[in-house]
Each structure stands twice: as C-alpha cells, then as structure tokens.
Motif scaffolding. Structure first.
Motif, PDB file in Angstrom:
ATOM      1  N   THR A   1      -4.163 -35.331   4.349  1.00  0.00           N
ATOM      2  CA  THR A   1      -3.064 -36.352   4.199  1.00  0.00           C
ATOM      3  C   THR A   1      -2.079 -36.351   5.363  1.00  0.00           C
ATOM      4  O   THR A   1      -1.412 -35.652   5.736  1.00  0.00           O
ATOM      5  N   VAL A   2      -2.168 -37.652   5.802  1.00  0.00           N
ATOM      6  CA  VAL A   2      -1.307 -38.172   6.988  1.00  0.00           C
ATOM      7  C   VAL A   2      -0.420 -39.382   6.775  1.00  0.00           C
ATOM      8  O   VAL A   2      -0.944 -40.378   6.376  1.00  0.00           O
ATOM      9  N   ILE A   3       0.767 -39.275   6.728  1.00  0.00           N
ATOM     10  CA  ILE A   3       1.834 -40.233   6.641  1.00  0.00           C
ATOM     11  C   ILE A   3       2.516 -40.061   7.923  1.00  0.00           C
ATOM     12  O   ILE A   3       3.294 -39.059   8.148  1.00  0.00           O
ATOM     13  N   ASP A   4       2.589 -40.975   8.757  1.00  0.00           N
ATOM     14  CA  ASP A   4       3.396 -40.934   9.983  1.00  0.00           C
ATOM     15  C   ASP A   4       4.795 -40.752   9.705  1.00  0.00           C
ATOM     16  O   ASP A   4       5.451 -41.450   8.880  1.00  0.00           O
ATOM     17  N   GLY A   5       5.411 -39.983  10.294  1.00  0.00           N
ATOM     18  CA  GLY A   5       6.976 -39.770  10.324  1.00  0.00           C
ATOM     19  C   GLY A   5       7.278 -38.427   9.510  1.00  0.00           C
ATOM     20  O   GLY A   5       8.532 -38.211   9.391  1.00  0.00           O
TER      21      GLY A   5
ATOM     22  N   VAL B   1      11.038 -42.808   5.705  1.00  0.00           N
ATOM     23  CA  VAL B   1       9.753 -43.389   6.106  1.00  0.00           C
ATOM     24  C   VAL B   1       9.653 -44.692   5.333  1.00  0.00           C
ATOM     25  O   VAL B   1       9.407 -45.817   5.854  1.00  0.00           O
TER      26      VAL B   1
ATOM     27  N   LYS C   1       3.374 -50.650   3.007  1.00  0.00           N
ATOM     28  CA  LYS C   1       3.569 -51.089   4.547  1.00  0.00           C
ATOM     29  C   LYS C   1       2.761 -52.290   4.733  1.00  0.00           C
ATOM     30  O   LYS C   1       3.064 -53.001   5.440  1.00  0.00           O
TER      31      LYS C   1
ATOM     32  N   SER D   1      -0.126 -41.112   0.172  1.00  0.00           N
ATOM     33  CA  SER D   1      -0.570 -41.967   1.337  1.00  0.00           C
ATOM     34  C   SER D   1      -1.118 -43.078   0.909  1.00  0.00           C
ATOM     35  O   SER D   1      -0.791 -44.080   1.834  1.00  0.00           O
TER      36      SER D   1
ATOM     37  N   GLU E   1      12.782 -37.128   4.267  1.00  0.00           N
ATOM     38  CA  GLU E   1      12.121 -37.486   5.185  1.00  0.00           C
ATOM     39  C   GLU E   1      11.064 -38.651   4.411  1.00  0.00           C
ATOM     40  O   GLU E   1      10.994 -39.744   5.236  1.00  0.00           O
TER      41      GLU E   1
ATOM     42  N   SER F   1       7.058 -34.172   8.301  1.00  0.00           N
ATOM     43  CA  SER F   1       6.487 -33.018   8.923  1.00  0.00           C
ATOM     44  C   SER F   1       5.471 -32.421   8.027  1.00  0.00           C
ATOM     45  O   SER F   1       5.074 -32.840   7.039  1.00  0.00           O
TER      46      SER F   1
ATOM     47  N   ARG G   1       0.526 -46.628   2.590  1.00  0.00           N
ATOM     48  CA  ARG G   1      -0.234 -47.653   3.053  1.00  0.00           C
ATOM     49  C   ARG G   1      -0.286 -48.978   2.451  1.00  0.00           C
ATOM     50  O   ARG G   1       0.021 -50.222   3.110  1.00  0.00           O
TER      51      ARG G   1
ATOM     52  N   LEU H   1       4.293 -32.723   4.215  1.00  0.00           N
ATOM     53  CA  LEU H   1       2.960 -33.214   3.731  1.00  0.00           C
ATOM     54  C   LEU H   1       2.241 -32.330   2.850  1.00  0.00           C
ATOM     55  O   LEU H   1       1.755 -32.518   1.668  1.00  0.00           O
TER      56      LEU H   1
END
Length: 119
Positions: free
Chosen positions: A24-28, A112, A60, A53, A108, A30, A57, A34
C-alpha cells in the motif's frame, strides 16, 4: 539445534504489505503509518485491504478537476461515481480513518489530505 526461519515469526504481522505481496503506497506517509493503516484495514470490518489508498486516490482525482466540472457535477449529479467511486464517501472514509489512527499516524494522514483539500 536448527535455527527457526525468521519469516515464520513475522507471518501474521502487517508491515505495509498485503497478503498478495503488493504494498500500500500513499505519497507523504511514513512506513510506520502505512503499516498502521494496513493493520487497521485487516482488523476493521468496515474496511478492506487497499481501501484507504483507493480513497486517497479517488479524492485526489476529484479535487484535481476544474471548478467548472465540479460545479456541473454538483448541479446535475455525476453518473461516473457508480463505476469509479464516490469522492464524497471517500473523503468521509478518510475522516473516519483519521479518527481511528494513532495521533502520529492521524497527523501524517491529515497533512496529506489537507494538501489535497487545499490544492
């Protein structure tokens, strides 16, 4: 005495990886946050793996649209929300997840999401 394999001890833990091997990747965020989100997705019955996530997306993508398109969707309704996800429900889910995370993780994720809200 043979040494036990290290993966055997970590099998049941969530370290930011899904059982299918993808991450799982969410920019910004740590790696710690995550991993906490993944643990939350595994432990709560209202969440599925990768839903947070996907909500980031979706929100955004919705906020990047021009004001004219946003106004038209607001006035006339949107027909593509059935296939692609409702961005307002996605934002509400993000608010719920922020309330369920630890203070550090919530901070965090809030940073985001507020960056998406502002921009």
């Amino acid at each position: 005495m043979p040494r036990s394999r290290s993966g055997r001890h970590r099998r049941g833990r969530a370290y930011g990886r899904r059982p299918d091997g993808t991450s799982t990747v969410i920019d910004g965020l740590s790696a710690r946050t995550l991993a906490e989100i993944t643990r939350l997705e595994l432990s709560r019955n209202y969440l599925t793996l990768g839903e947070v996530s996907e909500a980031v997306r979706t929100w955004k993508q919705h906020r990047r649209q021009s004001p004219r398109v946003l106004w038209r969707e607001h006035e006339l309704g949107s027909s593509h929300w059935d296939c692609c996800g409702d961005p307002l429900e996605a934002r509400e889910l993000l608010g719920t997840v922020m309330g369920a995370l630890s203070p550090r993780g919530a901070r965090e994720l809030r940073r985001v999401v507020s960056g998406i809200d502002d921009g």
